[in-house]
Design an enzyme around this catalytic site. Structure first.
Site, PDB file in Angstrom:
ATOM      1  CG  ASP A  66     -22.127  30.123 -13.191  1.00 37.34           C
ATOM      2  OD1 ASP A  66     -21.881  30.312 -14.390  1.00 37.34           O
ATOM      3  OD2 ASP A  66     -21.891  29.040 -12.614  1.00 37.34           O
ATOM      4  CG  HIS A  67     -17.798  30.997 -13.219  1.00 37.82           C
ATOM      5  ND1 HIS A  67     -16.946  30.369 -12.335  1.00 37.82           N
ATOM      6  CD2 HIS A  67     -18.778  30.093 -13.491  1.00 37.82           C
ATOM      7  CE1 HIS A  67     -17.375  29.140 -12.106  1.00 37.82           C
ATOM      8  NE2 HIS A  67     -18.500  28.963 -12.793  1.00 37.82           N
ATOM      9  CG  HIS A 142     -17.044  24.628 -18.868  1.00 37.48           C
ATOM     10  ND1 HIS A 142     -17.851  23.605 -18.441  1.00 37.48           N
ATOM     11  CD2 HIS A 142     -17.722  25.783 -18.598  1.00 37.48           C
ATOM     12  CE1 HIS A 142     -18.951  24.106 -17.923  1.00 37.48           C
ATOM     13  NE2 HIS A 142     -18.904  25.422 -18.015  1.00 37.48           N
TER      14      HIS A 142
END
Length: 318
Positions: A66-67, A142
């Site tokens: 999603d990045h 993360h």
């Protein structure tokens, strides 16, 4: 304005018709940067009238889809449009292999050069610099190696104090640039007029910190201290704070704590989990800790130093 941010996407992983994964377009001191490139970014660029030709450098925070899943599509479109200018890509080690493999297996050939700047350090580092802007990494925590990015204007020229200058007939227009550069003025008599008596301090440089997916990490505060504009992910509200540790995400309240500790000018929230339908709850939670909160939304244009009321007016127009 010397710093303007366009939100292209600001939701978490799953794209929907009304919610797009992360991507931002930053204009700072006449430089333009694409920050993250989730699926569908090129469509969002078209929708919000960002010229493809302005994108020369792309910064990818981490290798979750999603990045960056929109990056190969954007590069391919650049190729179809016969782009000639080089494209620089900054991202985690491995991004070069991924993009080159996609191009190879699709038998795609480009007329421009891709320059990959792969990142793997766990301490903040300077990764781009020219005469106007510098970019530093913000090491985040993360589930995979992740960086945020700090974009900073360099100090500009001093401003001419025309009232003071006009009192000295020996100072001509051809001397102005030297004065802007900080030089004193020497009169024909040999006397020196100090630069500070002829000029004013330059405009305070603007800065923008982009903190992508991360668990609450106060260790980043010294890196982003006094930043004008801060984006910090806020996937959850505090009602789901127990999820932050194993997902390595943050709540809106934790984002506000980082903004408060860093003495940020303004805080932008984003990367909302799809489990929440009322995004104003994120704003309310953050504002209980830090007052200057902007709710990220696709198409919203944010200018550093502009009042929250004007941001709301801009959002309404978009």
């Amino acid at each position: 304005m010397s710093l303007k941010l366009t939100i292209l996407g600001c939701h978490s992983a799953t794209p929907r018709t009304f919610a797009h994964p992360t991507a931002q377009f930053l204009e700072i001191n006449n430089r333009s940067f694409l920050i993250d490139c989730g699926e569908g970014t090129q469509v969002q660029l078209r929708k919000y009238k960002v010229k493809f030709s302005k994108i020369e450098r792309v910064f990818i925070s981490h290798l979750h889809g999603d990045h960056f899943f929109g990056l190969i599509g954007l590069i391919s479109t650049f190729g179809l449009l016969n782009r000639k200018n080089d494209l620089h890509i900054y991202g985690p080690k491995g991004i070069k292999e991924i993009i080159q493999l996609q191009l190879k297996l699709s038998n795609s050939w480009l007329k421009f050069q891709l320059h990959f700047h792969e990142l793997e350090h766990t301490e903040s580092e300077l990764i781009f610099e020219d005469e106007k802007v510098e970019v530093h990494t913000i090491p985040l925590e993360h589930r995979v190696y992740t960086n945020g990015f700090l974009f900073k204007e360099k100090v500009g020229d001093r401003k001419l104090n025309m009232d003071a200058i006009q009192q000295h007939t020996e100072i001509e227009i051809c001397d102005y640039q030297n004065l802007k550069n900080g030089r004193d003025f020497i009169l024909e008599s040999g006397d020196i007029i100090n630069n500070v008596d002829l000029t004013l301090n330059p405009t305070k440089p603007k800065s923008y910190a982009y903190c992508s997916d991360t668990v609450y990490k106060p260790a980043i505060v010294p890196i982003i201290k006094n930043v004008d504009l801060l984006y910090h992910e806020s996937t959850f509200l505090n009602d789901k704070i127990e999820l932050t540790e194993y997902t390595k995400h943050s709540t809106a309240g934790q984002a506000a704590q980082i903004a408060q500790q860093a003495n940020a000018g303004q805080l932008i929230l984003g990367h909302y989990s799809s489990r929440y339908h009322d995004l104003t709850l994120f704003e309310e939670e953050a504002k209980a800790i830090f007052p200057n909160v902007i709710l990220g939304k696709e198409g919203k244009i944010i200018e550093a130093g502009v009042t929250i009321e004007k941001h709301l007016a801009i959002a309404h127009q978009n």
